[in-house]
Enzyme design. Structure first.
Site, PDB file in Angstrom:
ATOM      1  CG  ASP A  69       8.379  -5.312  -2.135  1.00 51.22           C
ATOM      2  OD1 ASP A  69       7.458  -6.099  -2.441  1.00 51.22           O
ATOM      3  OD2 ASP A  69       8.334  -4.582  -1.128  1.00 51.22           O
ATOM      4  CG  HIS A 116      10.745  -1.297   0.834  1.00 51.51           C
ATOM      5  ND1 HIS A 116       9.914  -1.105   1.923  1.00 51.51           N
ATOM      6  CD2 HIS A 116      10.006  -1.980  -0.066  1.00 51.51           C
ATOM      7  CE1 HIS A 116       8.733  -1.646   1.677  1.00 51.51           C
ATOM      8  NE2 HIS A 116       8.771  -2.193   0.476  1.00 51.51           N
ATOM      9  CG  ASP A 118       1.841  -0.701  -4.456  1.00 56.32           C
ATOM     10  OD1 ASP A 118       1.699  -1.942  -4.569  1.00 56.32           O
ATOM     11  OD2 ASP A 118       1.723  -0.114  -3.361  1.00 56.32           O
ATOM     12  CD  GLU A 169       5.050  -9.069  -0.695  1.00 56.17           C
ATOM     13  OE1 GLU A 169       6.241  -8.721  -0.858  1.00 56.17           O
ATOM     14  OE2 GLU A 169       4.121  -8.250  -0.615  1.00 56.17           O
ATOM     15  CG  HIS A 202       2.590  -5.401  -4.157  1.00 59.87           C
ATOM     16  ND1 HIS A 202       3.521  -4.435  -4.472  1.00 59.87           N
ATOM     17  CD2 HIS A 202       3.190  -6.212  -3.247  1.00 59.87           C
ATOM     18  CE1 HIS A 202       4.626  -4.644  -3.781  1.00 59.87           C
ATOM     19  NE2 HIS A 202       4.456  -5.725  -3.032  1.00 59.87           N
ATOM     20  CD  GLU A 238       2.378  -4.807  -0.068  1.00 59.30           C
ATOM     21  OE1 GLU A 238       2.545  -5.521   0.941  1.00 59.30           O
ATOM     22  OE2 GLU A 238       3.275  -4.020  -0.481  1.00 59.30           O
ATOM     23  CD  GLU A 239       5.609  -1.912  -0.900  1.00 61.89           C
ATOM     24  OE1 GLU A 239       5.661  -1.810   0.349  1.00 61.89           O
ATOM     25  OE2 GLU A 239       6.227  -2.777  -1.539  1.00 61.89           O
TER      26      GLU A 239
END
Length: 368
Positions: free
Chosen positions: A108, A342, A78, A167, A76, A138-139
């Site tokens: 991430d 994150h 984003d 991931e 992903h 995705e987030e």
């Protein structure tokens, strides 16, 4: 910050430098247009052997070599919101002394995307046909997923024998993923003035017994196809109350159940409803299936050999579940410590980027 107008993405710089370039393109969920444009332009300029399809801000690039098997590899574009952690910078891990890249998206999962983009441009004659996917949203809420949307809009483009999701997994293979379910548990009562509380029934007090039961709960450890998944059942929100002088007639709390991929959604819902059998109401408000490890597939076994580490279970939910729902065995594999995803001090080891790229390249060139 790096300007897209002056520095287009260039896969020839390698996955480490490309990680820096990708991270310096802000792409918080809902704002992926710039990075999707850059990825599409890079593929069209540097990967003429790929057939490129765009769906919103999701890019799908495929080889058409007539190979017996096809592998899908996805990541992903984003990130979660930026918090004074861009542009990226090089740093050293204070504990290990490893060279790191620090900044939003490094873990991430733009390091994984960088590895994928470099290999997508470089591998013109792999042992399997390849479907590369880079997707938006995705987030955020699962119903916004660019991967889910593209799968619905272009189902034929997602046919594959095996899938890898980039991931962060510390450069090891994490098989499958847990499922997730959220339920609202409600207790009711009867309103009364707090000066005459015996005239009412306090719904918040009634909920206390269930919360105590939940606090004492020991989650299960479930072995699925040789990997151990740890379940979890937790209260994640609560609401109730009318006013400062009123006995409340309503209290509800939100519960999140992370369940092993051996359970179906219906079975998971049954577990939650049985656990809270004393509640007045249990409403399932959100759910997503897990994915079995997928390591029994021949391609997966060869991939495990190429990576050279012992696979473990993916405890969080990831988009491998979307591939699994299509009948495609799928695993997680990417650089970066998932515990740093994150985080404001998000950072990825340069060695993991390089080693991950080499393992994936070696396998794709020799997979049978």
């Amino acid at each position: 910050m790096t300007s897209l107008a002056t520095q287009p993405l260039d896969p020839s710089v390698g996955p480490v430098e490309l990680t820096r370039q990708l991270c310096n393109i802000p792409s918080v969920s809902g704002d992926e247009r710039a990075i999707a444009d850059a990825v599409e332009a890079m593929l069209r300029d540097h990967a003429p052997h790929l057939s490129v399809t765009r769906d919103g801000d999701t890019i799908i690039a495929r080889t058409e070599l007539g190979r017996v098997r096809r592998v899908a590899i996805a990541g992903h574009l984003d990130t979660v919101p930026i918090n004074e952690n861009l542009p990226v910078r090089d740093t050293v891990d204070p504990e290990t002394g490893e060279a790191m890249i620090w900044g939003r998206g490094t873990v991430d999962m733009k390091a994984g995307v960088a590895v994928q983009l470099v290999l997508a441009a470089e591998l013109t004659d792999p042992a399997v046909d390849l479907t590369w996917v880079w997707y938006d949203h995705e987030e955020v809420s699962a119903d916004l997923s660019g991967l889910g949307r593209a799968m619905r809009n272009h189902p034929a483009l997602f046919e594959a024998d095996f899938a890898i999701l980039g991931e962060p997994s510390n450069g090891t293979i994490e098989g499958g993923c847990n499922g997730t379910l959220r339920a609202r548990v409600t207790m009711r009562g009867k309103r009364a003035h707090t000066a005459r509380s015996w005239m009412g029934v306090n719904a918040i007090h009634r909920a206390g017994a269930l919360l105590e039961k939940l606090a004492a709960h020991e989650p299960e450890r479930v072995v699925v196809d040789g990997l151990e998944y740890r379940e979890g059942l937790n209260a994640v929100g609560i609401e109730g109350g009318v006013a400062g002088n009123v006995v409340p007639d309503h209290c509800s709390f939100l519960v999140n159940y992370r369940f092993a991929p051996s359970r179906s959604i219906d079975e998971a819902a049954a577990v939650v409803k049985e656990f809270f059998a004393d509640a007045d109401e249990v409403e399932i408000v959100d759910q997503a299936s897990g994915a079995r490890p997928g390591l029994d597939a021949p391609l997966a076994q060869r991939f495990v050999e190429a990576v050279g580490t012992v696979p473990t279970a993916k405890l969080g939910w990831t988009d491998v579940a979307r591939f699994s729902a299509l009948g495609i065995p799928a695993v997680n594999f990417g650089p970066g410590n998932p515990l740093l995803a994150h985080a404001d001090d998000e950072r990825v080891a340069i060695s993991q980027i390089e080693e991950g790229a080499e393992a994936l390249k070696s396998w794709l060139n020799g997979a049978i």
